[in-house]
Scaffold this motif. Structure first.
Motif, short mmCIF file in Angstrom:
data_model
loop_
_atom_site.label_atom_id
_atom_site.label_comp_id
_atom_site.label_asym_id
_atom_site.label_seq_id
_atom_site.Cartn_x
_atom_site.Cartn_y
_atom_site.Cartn_z
N GLN A 1 0.83 -1.22 0.00
CA GLN A 1 0.00 0.00 0.00
C GLN A 1 0.86 1.26 0.00
N ALA A 2 1.96 1.24 0.76
CA ALA A 2 2.84 2.43 0.82
C ALA A 2 3.44 2.71 -0.55
N ALA A 3 3.81 1.65 -1.27
CA ALA A 3 4.40 1.82 -2.60
C ALA A 3 3.36 2.40 -3.55
N ALA A 4 2.13 1.85 -3.47
CA ALA A 4 1.06 2.35 -4.34
C ALA A 4 0.82 3.83 -4.05
N ALA A 5 0.79 4.20 -2.77
CA ALA A 5 0.53 5.60 -2.40
C ALA A 5 1.64 6.51 -2.90
N ALA A 6 2.88 5.99 -2.96
CA ALA A 6 4.00 6.81 -3.41
C ALA A 6 4.17 6.75 -4.93
N GLY A 7 3.33 5.97 -5.58
CA GLY A 7 3.42 5.82 -7.03
C GLY A 7 4.67 5.08 -7.47
N LEU A 8 5.12 4.15 -6.62
CA LEU A 8 6.34 3.39 -6.94
C LEU A 8 6.01 1.90 -7.03
N ALA A 9 6.87 1.18 -7.74
CA ALA A 9 6.77 -0.27 -7.67
C ALA A 9 7.26 -0.66 -6.27
N PRO A 10 6.67 -1.71 -5.65
CA PRO A 10 7.12 -2.07 -4.29
C PRO A 10 8.64 -2.28 -4.21
N SER A 11 9.21 -2.87 -5.26
CA SER A 11 10.66 -3.15 -5.18
C SER A 11 11.47 -1.84 -5.16
N GLU A 12 10.95 -0.81 -5.85
CA GLU A 12 11.65 0.49 -5.85
C GLU A 12 11.64 1.09 -4.45
N LEU A 13 10.46 1.05 -3.83
CA LEU A 13 10.35 1.61 -2.47
C LEU A 13 11.29 0.85 -1.53
N CYS A 14 11.29 -0.47 -1.67
CA CYS A 14 12.14 -1.30 -0.78
C CYS A 14 13.60 -0.94 -0.96
N ASP A 15 14.05 -0.83 -2.20
CA ASP A 15 15.47 -0.52 -2.45
C ASP A 15 15.82 0.83 -1.82
N ARG A 16 14.94 1.78 -2.02
CA ARG A 16 15.20 3.15 -1.56
C ARG A 16 15.31 3.19 -0.03
N VAL A 17 14.29 2.64 0.65
CA VAL A 17 14.26 2.79 2.12
C VAL A 17 15.24 1.83 2.79
N SER A 18 15.41 0.65 2.21
CA SER A 18 16.39 -0.28 2.79
C SER A 18 17.78 0.37 2.77
N ALA A 19 18.07 1.08 1.68
CA ALA A 19 19.38 1.76 1.58
C ALA A 19 19.51 2.83 2.68
N GLN A 20 18.40 3.47 3.02
CA GLN A 20 18.46 4.49 4.09
C GLN A 20 18.80 3.83 5.43
N PHE A 21 18.18 2.68 5.69
CA PHE A 21 18.50 1.98 6.94
C PHE A 21 19.98 1.55 6.95
N GLN A 22 20.44 1.04 5.82
CA GLN A 22 21.84 0.58 5.77
C GLN A 22 22.79 1.74 6.01
N GLN A 23 22.48 2.86 5.39
CA GLN A 23 23.36 4.03 5.56
C GLN A 23 23.33 4.53 7.01
N LEU A 24 22.12 4.59 7.59
CA LEU A 24 22.02 5.04 8.98
C LEU A 24 22.85 4.14 9.90
N PHE A 25 22.72 2.84 9.72
CA PHE A 25 23.41 1.92 10.62
C PHE A 25 24.93 1.99 10.43
N ARG A 26 25.35 2.25 9.19
CA ARG A 26 26.80 2.44 8.96
C ARG A 26 27.27 3.68 9.72
N GLU A 27 26.50 4.76 9.55
CA GLU A 27 26.90 6.02 10.19
C GLU A 27 26.89 5.91 11.71
N ALA A 28 25.93 5.14 12.23
CA ALA A 28 25.78 5.05 13.69
C ALA A 28 26.71 3.99 14.29
N ASP A 29 27.57 3.40 13.47
CA ASP A 29 28.56 2.44 13.96
C ASP A 29 27.92 1.16 14.49
N ILE A 30 26.84 0.74 13.85
CA ILE A 30 26.19 -0.52 14.24
C ILE A 30 27.05 -1.64 13.65
#
Ligand code: MSP
Length: 593
Positions: free
Chosen positions: A101-130
């Motif tokens: 539903q979130a992907a549909a609301a953003a006008g994205l394919a689900p896989s696009e939304l996943c790639d985008r937000v998953s990358a944000q989590f990965q970057q945050l965790f790298r920066e936070a020294d996880i």
């Protein structure tokens, strides 16, 4: 076909129930279910964070979950230093109706939304020294294979059947709700809309034929597990809460959706018309990471510690252990539960516009500063409130003034001109207060300090075991205060290196304070890794001397040689932690949160 109505099972087919219950003897499961010896279990540890939904960007609550797991894992590494003995997984939860539903609301394919937000989590965790060793995405092929295999095992063991499911479903929380957990609230158009009592998120009525898991058969095995292992869920109030839930009937659980309704997920093996329920899919991530279904997973599984927020306790403490027992495995070794962060007294939510961006905080307060704040102020048993002034006050007083000031006082050129770890004089500070002779200078409070710092590593370890990391930090902070009191009491700046009377005592005061700092630096590594590194490097402590096994506080006091005595301090690399109230006051004023 069966009809199942919102958590009330009306009928049941197949499967010999008795033989399954015999299988679920917990003595069998908890002793050594996978042929792993207890000594292996002690050395190895596998920590997990929840996998994060990718419907929206990460916030400080997500970072908090990951930080708690990171600190536990890093503390374990201090106890058992071999990298091969610890695994730590995190990742993103990418399937399900919520994401679809979130992907549909953003006008994205689900896989696009996943790639985008998953990358944000990965970057945050790298920066936070996880310091995770694995980042899993549920859209990966290795995971799909693990989930389908797990499904096949449940099926083969007669634990899945087809039935008609009818009830409320909350897409935001990805869960079913009984009528008693649903209320009505005015929606945007003013009409009353059904919402979840707990989360306030909208629910909708669902009626479809699904695969259903025989959860009801697991109520007693779950009770036996929890009664037999009082620390399985920590802190205790959460353990108690789960046992309370288990006092009531446990209805069977719908574990698939019609694919026409939910296409973004893993298909049921052999039945493409159904998609596997996202929580079953998500929970199996913990097995995928350790190689399931390949045999290697067996040596890791019994060492698993899940770190989770209280909102997902039911999924981890009831559904997941039941699914595991059903598949012939033991429940997780430990489930550590934490509460939530609110912001200025309110729940964090996109609609309230009060979501705190963790990357801005890392930037503003430094990585170590923000890690320290969240772990020092976050109390697992209760919700905690976040606001910016609180961060500045805490970091300035505990990291900049107390700890940084202490280091500065003991290493500054004017007090320690030789730039070394001075010698400890046993006649100035004999091992027992009763032995203080004419040249003795130590006072009762000094013995209290030595005793407090000597027992600190054990205290800290106990707090980690009880998932009370904030108490571990409170204990360290209290010892830092005591050490500052010690230095203040003996005012080394008034003593003279040239005087044969002063010099041994001056050296001893500095030696004791540096030894205390060495303990603090070692114990702070799991929470503030860079700051601790800076501190230990300044003290001249090498990389192989930073584990708990090598700590041995103040050995000269206890009659042993001290490897640090006479050693050159490390290079001066600037203040340990910058004062925020001066350098960043304007930021705090313009950003209240
Ligand atoms: N995808 C599920 C978890 C599946 S695990 C097999 C999920 N994801 S989540 O993104 O909603 O939440 C992930 C973690 O963040 C949970 O532990 C949750 O408790 C935590 N937090 C979410 N909001 C939080 C706060 N405001 N404060 C602290 N932690 C919070 O649930």
């Amino acid at each position: 076909m069966l009809r199942i109505s919102a958590f009330r099972l009306l009928g049941r087919t197949g499967a010999s129930r008795l033989s399954l219950l015999e299988d679920f003897s917990l003595r069998h499961y908890s002793s050594d279910p996978l042929g792993v010896r207890d000594d292996t279990r002690d050395a190895r540890a596998y920590f997990t964070t929840p996998i994060f939904y990718v419907n929206a960007a990460p916030h400080i609550g997500h970072l908090y979950s990951a930080l708690l797991a990171d600190a536990l894992c890093r503390h374990h590494r201090l106890r058992v230093p071999s990298a091969a003995t610890t695994r730590f997984s995190t990742g993103t939860d990418e399937h399900g109706l919520k994401i679809q539903q979130a992907a549909a609301a953003a006008g994205l394919a689900p896989s696009e939304l996943c790639d985008r937000v998953s990358a944000q989590f990965q970057q945050l965790f790298r920066e936070a020294d996880i310091s995770s060793t694995d980042f899993i995405r549920t859209t990966e092929a290795r995971h799909r294979m693990a989930v389908q295999h797990f499904w096949g095992v449940l099926k083969a063991r007669g634990l899945l059947y087809k039935g008609l499911y009818e009830g409320w479903y909350c897409a935001s929380d990805e869960c079913f709700l009984p009528e008693a957990k649903v209320t009505r609230q005015p929606g945007p158009s003013g009409d009353l809309c059904p919402v979840s009592l707990e989360s306030g998120h909208p629910v909708s009525w669902t009626k479809e034929e699904n695969y259903i898991f025989r959860l009801s058969q697991f109520r007693e095995p779950l009770q036996r597990w929890l009664r037999g292992d009082p620390q399985a869920i920590t802190p205790e109030p959460f353990h108690h809460a789960v046992l309370q839930w288990l006092e009531e009937e446990l209805p069977d659980l719908s574990v698939s959706r019609r694919s026409s309704h939910l296409h973004w997920g893993i298909p049921v093996p052999g039945d493409d018309s159904q998609t596997i329920y996202v929580w079953l899919d998500a929970l199996v991530n913990y097995l995928t990471v350790i190689g399931y279904p390949n045999a290697e997973f067996k040596s890791w599984w019994p060492t698993t510690s899940h770190i989770i927020g209280k909102d997902i306790l039911k999924f981890h403490a009831i559904y997941w252990p039941a699914l595991l027992l059903g598949a012939g495995m033991s429940p997780p070794h430990r489930i550590y539960v934490h509460s939530h962060w609110t912001v200025c007294g309110q729940k964090m939510s996109k609609s309230l516009g009060n979501v705190v961006d963790p990357r801005t905080c890392l930037d503003r307060y430094t990585v170590d500063g923000f890690r320290y704040f969240l772990l020092r102020q976050g109390v697992p048993n209760w919700d905690c409130d976040y606001y910016g002034e609180k961060v500045v006050k805490l970091l300035d007083s505990e990291l900049a003034f107390a700890l940084g000031g202490l280091l500065n006082r003991c290493t500054a050129n004017r007090i320690n001109p030789s730039g070394t770890y001075p010698a400890f004089c046993t006649t100035c500070f004999p091992s027992e207060p009763g032995l203080v002779g004419p040249s003795g200078r130590a006072q009762a409070e000094d013995y209290a300090l030595v005793s407090a710092v000597a027992t600190l590593p054990k205290q800290v370890a106990d707090h980690y075991d009880n998932f009370q990391i904030y108490k571990a930090l409170e204990a360290v902070s209290s010892c830092v205060r005591q050490t500052n009191g010690f230095v203040q009491r003996h005012a080394p700046w008034k003593l003279n290196w040239e005087s044969p009377v002063d010099a041994p005592w001056l050296g001893t005061v500095l030696h004791v304070a540096l030894e205390c700092l060495r303990v603090f630096g070692t114990l702070l590594q799991p929470v503030t890794p860079s700051l601790a590194d800076k501190l230990l490097s300044r003290l001249g402590v090498s990389a192989t001397e930073r584990g708990l096994g090598e700590l041995h506080f103040l050995p000269r006091f206890y009659g042993h040689p001290c490897p640090f005595e006479g050693r050159r301090l490390g290079p001066e690399t600037g203040v340990l932690f910058p004062r925020l109230d001066q350098s960043r006051a304007w930021l705090v004023k313009t950003h209240k949160t």
